[in-house]
Design a protein around this motif. Structure first.
Motif, short mmCIF file in Angstrom:
data_model
loop_
_atom_site.label_atom_id
_atom_site.label_comp_id
_atom_site.label_asym_id
_atom_site.label_seq_id
_atom_site.Cartn_x
_atom_site.Cartn_y
_atom_site.Cartn_z
N THR A 134 0.92 -1.04 0.03
CA THR A 134 0.08 -0.04 0.06
C THR A 134 0.65 1.41 0.08
OG1 THR A 134 -1.82 0.88 1.24
CG2 THR A 134 -0.03 0.16 2.53
N THR A 136 0.87 5.64 1.49
CA THR A 136 0.00 6.95 2.14
C THR A 136 -0.50 7.49 0.92
OG1 THR A 136 1.91 8.59 1.80
CG2 THR A 136 1.83 7.15 3.98
N ASN A 137 -1.78 8.46 1.54
CA ASN A 137 -2.18 9.34 0.35
C ASN A 137 -1.47 10.32 -0.36
OD1 ASN A 137 -4.84 8.15 1.06
ND2 ASN A 137 -5.15 9.58 2.67
N SER A 138 -0.19 10.53 0.24
CA SER A 138 0.90 11.27 -0.42
C SER A 138 1.94 10.76 -1.18
CB SER A 138 1.52 12.30 0.74
OG SER A 138 2.26 11.17 1.53
N GLY A 200 -3.06 -1.09 5.04
CA GLY A 200 -3.80 -0.12 4.13
C GLY A 200 -5.41 -0.25 4.49
N ALA A 203 -9.70 5.01 6.67
CA ALA A 203 -9.53 6.06 7.27
C ALA A 203 -10.09 5.85 8.73
CB ALA A 203 -9.62 7.41 6.67
N ARG A 284 -3.26 4.53 5.27
CA ARG A 284 -4.31 5.20 4.95
C ARG A 284 -5.02 6.13 5.98
NH1 ARG A 284 -3.31 5.15 -0.42
NH2 ARG A 284 -5.48 5.74 -0.63
N ASP A 285 -4.61 6.15 7.01
CA ASP A 285 -5.15 7.20 8.00
C ASP A 285 -4.32 8.28 8.19
OD1 ASP A 285 -7.01 7.64 10.79
OD2 ASP A 285 -4.70 7.95 11.23
N SER A 286 -4.57 9.50 8.06
CA SER A 286 -3.73 10.58 8.01
C SER A 286 -2.92 10.69 9.43
CB SER A 286 -4.62 11.80 7.85
OG SER A 286 -5.55 11.95 9.14
N ALA A 289 -0.16 8.09 9.26
CA ALA A 289 0.53 8.47 8.19
C ALA A 289 1.57 9.31 8.58
CB ALA A 289 -0.08 8.86 6.79
#
Length: 315
Positions: A134, A136-138, A200, A203, A284-286, A289
């Motif tokens: 997986t 991160t969102n970034s 992964g 959120a 996947r959780d800010s 992350a």
């Protein structure tokens, strides 16, 4: 009475014979001592402590390092050390022990989807050779995370005297497949194997968990002998990881224990030595992350895993 006038100097006191002798001796010794000191300096001076002019340049040429090793965000290895090898174990509480660190996935897996989708036998069924993992969102990938933590973990364990082997160090085009990862630990006759991952999940789902092998006896898989020691290894890692990172066990699996048993992972099913997986957090959780992308936090994560391994191997 004495008289001192403009045309007369005061009478000089007479020198004793002993004083004249000392003057002559000093006139001879002082130049000799000075010459000897100059020769001594030219030859490099003392080897006992001091400023060490003879070694200062060599130290600078070798680079600088803090007492704690490399900076938090730049772990590495010696240029003479091959990627998946380890320097022989030295003195320390883990001298003579072998630890295999398995960084989950591989940064190059994304370029070899056909190869990693090939099915391999894990005893209970067949499963994909590997996955991309997986991110991160970034865009910080799980494969980059696991490799970084593995480097830090290797350094910590080697300082304790262990011999450490990595299953991969971004030194191969993909993988290895999950069955080969198990074989690497088995062939090394490892005293402990830890597979490093990050989850992964959705959120809001946060925290770490350690995955333990279930009692599997099917095909090439037989974990019955390693279930108990793997549980002990996993419990110690979970406790020390929580303390070192100041994070809580998963709030979405494990019932708050931080421990999960699974029978569908080839890396566990095919292992014949004590082995666990650790999902260090949810990419996947800010909030998770933010931790996983911090070099300082990854160092604490490696420290927690290391302490659990040390406790396990020292009994």
């Amino acid at each position: 009475m004495s008289y001192v006038g403009p045309d007369f100097d005061p009478p000089r006191p007479r020198r004793s014979p002993l004083r004249r002798t000392l003057t002559v001796v000093l006139a001879v010794l002082v130049p000799g001592a000075l010459l000897g000191w100059l020769v001594w300096e030219a030859l490099g001076g003392s080897d006992d402590g001091g400023s060490g002019r003879g070694t200062g340049a060599a130290s600078s040429a070798g680079g600088s390092a803090s007492a704690g090793g490399e900076p938090d965000d730049r772990p590495g290895r010696s240029a003479s050390q091959s990627p998946t090898s380890s320097a022989p174990g030295g003195a320390g509480p883990l001298a003579g022990k072998v630890v295999v660190v398995d960084p989950g996935h591989n940064p190059a897996n994304v370029q070899h989807t056909a190869e990693i989708n090939r099915k391999v036998d894990i005893g209970t069924h067949t499963k994909e050779c590997d996955t991309t993992g997986t991110a991160t969102n970034s865009g910080y990938s799980e494969a980059a995370f696991t490799l970084d933590v593995a480097h830090r973990l290797r350094a910590l364990l080697e300082r304790q005297g262990a011999t450490v082997k990595l299953t991969q160090d971004a030194d191969r085009p993909y993988g290895p497949c999950v069955d080969e990862r198990a074989r690497i630990g088995n062939s090394a006759r490892a005293d402990a194997v830890v597979s490093v991952h990050a989850d992964g999940a959705g959120a809001g789902q946060r925290g770490f968990h350690v995955i333990l092998p279930g009692a599997v006896h099917a095909g090439a898989a037989d974990t019955r002998a390693i279930v108990a020691p793997s549980w002990k290894l996993g419990r110690l890692i979970a406790d020390d990881f929580a303390e070192s990172t100041d994070t809580a066990p998963s709030n979405y699996v494990g019932g708050g224990s931080g421990l999960v048993t699974r029978e569908d992972l080839g890396g566990l099913n095919l292992s014949t030595v004590p082995k666990v997986f650790i999902e260090c957090g949810n990419m996947r959780d800010s909030k998770d992350a933010a931790l996983l992308t911090s070099g300082a936090w990854r160092q604490r994560a490696a420290q927690g895993i290391s302490e659990g391994i040390v406790s396990f191997l020292r009994g």
